[in-house]
Design a protein around this motif. Structure first.
Motif, PDB file in Angstrom:
ATOM      1  N   TRP A 150       0.794  -1.233   0.000  1.00  9.82           N
ATOM      2  CA  TRP A 150       0.000   0.000   0.000  1.00  9.82           C
ATOM      3  C   TRP A 150       0.827   1.284   0.000  1.00  9.82           C
ATOM      4  O   TRP A 150       0.295   2.358  -0.251  1.00  9.82           O
ATOM      5  N   GLU A 151       2.103   1.180   0.285  1.00 11.24           N
ATOM      6  CA  GLU A 151       2.920   2.392   0.290  1.00 11.24           C
ATOM      7  C   GLU A 151       3.048   2.968  -1.125  1.00 11.24           C
ATOM      8  O   GLU A 151       3.279   2.237  -2.085  1.00 11.24           O
ATOM      9  N   TYR A 153       0.692   4.392  -2.852  1.00 12.19           N
ATOM     10  CA  TYR A 153      -0.511   4.266  -3.679  1.00 12.19           C
ATOM     11  C   TYR A 153      -0.946   5.646  -4.165  1.00 12.19           C
ATOM     12  O   TYR A 153      -0.843   6.618  -3.412  1.00 12.19           O
ATOM     13  N   THR A 276      -2.324   6.093   4.119  1.00 12.80           N
ATOM     14  CA  THR A 276      -1.475   6.697   3.091  1.00 12.80           C
ATOM     15  C   THR A 276      -1.808   8.176   2.926  1.00 12.80           C
ATOM     16  O   THR A 276      -2.870   8.648   3.344  1.00 12.80           O
ATOM     17  N   GLU A 277      -0.906   8.888   2.292  1.00 14.05           N
ATOM     18  CA  GLU A 277      -1.082  10.327   2.128  1.00 14.05           C
ATOM     19  C   GLU A 277      -2.124  10.673   1.073  1.00 14.05           C
ATOM     20  O   GLU A 277      -2.849  11.657   1.215  1.00 14.05           O
TER      21      GLU A 277
END
Length: 371
Positions: A150-151, A153, A276-277
């Protein structure tokens, strides 16, 4: 079946003609697309079917060389269509030169014959996809680092192997739909096969379109290993019904794969993506990180796993009942026979030392009757 010579050819364009020669027709269509590369006018059109589209060159560092990455787009439909044709041709080759020859030696019934062909085709595909998927996982960091799922994304960029893997996966499962007609699948087997074909198409296409190809690849590889073991065990079972040990190992790995799928899905959609951002919905950026889509994806995966577990439990109960019935029938055949009575009539009609006449009437009655 394609590539098969028949003494009596059916009428042209009839159902039987199409079924017998579908692989030859598809081969001609694929050759026409390949011949389009020879001419400058049609080369740009033909290359859209054969090669992977949407190439993006990315420079990671100033010292490193540029890397060729790929994105997805509408032109991928043409690429999927071409490799769908290739899948039909390979399906016919495996059926004609491998499975049909084995079937002639085994002399299976119609029901087992259909299941043997299905397991043979799927076992070959699962084996190829499992090896290919493992090679991709070893080259990338998907399996060693779970946060890599997931990093960063949305994961809009893919390496060539990942994109081509998804193109071939979608093409194969789409080709399975017309194969139901080409292989003359029995009507009672069509709903069961349609269920899992549609589930594969929806889940794999969803992971590809929603830029979740990392999670999709990690979930597909162990799932394909479990399915490979099941269909390989079924092939050995058809050759010899005493070979059933593979089903025990498959049952264990099946449960582990379901737990692994649920765990990674909950981690990705429940904990990873919300932190996530990049949050929001944007088709241009390929960002689908909103609560509605995350919960829909998680619900779809959970429902699919629950349905698979339900089918698995029913399958195990059915096998347990068959096994108990076989054991009961064996006990009946092995049980000792009833012992013969000690009282045996002698040739003279004597039993236990007493002589009995064969006719119940007395000698006086017989005299009166004779007179």
């Amino acid at each position: 079946m394609g590539f098969r010579k028949k003494n009596k050819s059916p009428p042209v364009l009839s159902h039987e003609f199409v079924i017998q020669n579908h692989a030859d027709m598809v081969s001609c269509l694929a050759m026409i697309i390949l011949l389009g590369l020879m001419f400058e006018v049609t080369a740009k059109f033909a290359i859209m079917f054969i090669t992977v589209q949407y190439n993006v060159t990315q420079v990671l560092d100033e010292k490193s060389e540029p890397v060729n990455l790929y994105q997805y787009g509408p032109k991928d439909v043409a690429t999927v269509f071409f490799y769908l044709l290739i899948a039909v041709i390979l399906h016919a080759l495996i059926q004609e030169y491998i499975l049909d020859k084995i079937n002639r030696r085994l002399h299976l019934s119609k029901t087992k014959h259909s299941k043997f062909n299905e397991s043979g085709q799927l076992a070959a595909f699962y084996l190829f996809s499992f090896i290919w998927g493992c090679s991709i996982l070893t080259a990338e960091e998907f399996a060693t680092n779970p946060t890599f799922l997931w990093e960063g994304y949305p994961h809009t960029n893919m390496v060539f192997q990942v994109k081509f893997f998804y193109i071939c996966q979608i093409a194969y499962w789409l080709h399975a739909l017309p194969e139901l007609y080409f292989q003359k699948v029995r009507k009672e087997d069509i709903p069961r096969q349609l269920y899992y074909i549609c589930l594969y198409v929806v889940h794999i296409t969803g992971a590809y379109v929603l830029n979740l190809h990392r999670l999709g690849l990690v979930l597909l590889v162990p799932h394909y290993l479990v399915e490979l073991l099941f269909h390989a065990s079924r092939l050995f079972y058809f050759s010899d019904e005493n070979k059933q040990k593979g089903f025990t190992l498959w049952a264990l790995l099946f449960v582990i794969a379901r737990l692994l799928t649920l765990t990674l899905s909950v981690l990705t959609f429940g904990f990873g993506l919300p932190r996530t951002e990049n949050h929001g919905f944007s088709l241009a950026e390929g960002n689908f990180n909103v609560l509605t889509i995350r919960m829909t994806c998680l619900a779809a995966i959970c429902l699919t796993q629950a349905w698979m577990m339900w089918k698995f439990i029913n399958f195990q109960l059915k096998k347990w009942r068959e096994h108990s019935q076989n054991q009961a029938s064996k006990k009946k055949t092995v049980s000792p026979k009833s012992k013969p009575h000690k009282r045996e009539t002698t040739k003279g009609g004597a039993a236990n030392g007493v002589v009995k006449s064969e006719d119940k009437m007395s000698p006086r009655a017989r005299k009166a009757k004779a007179s």
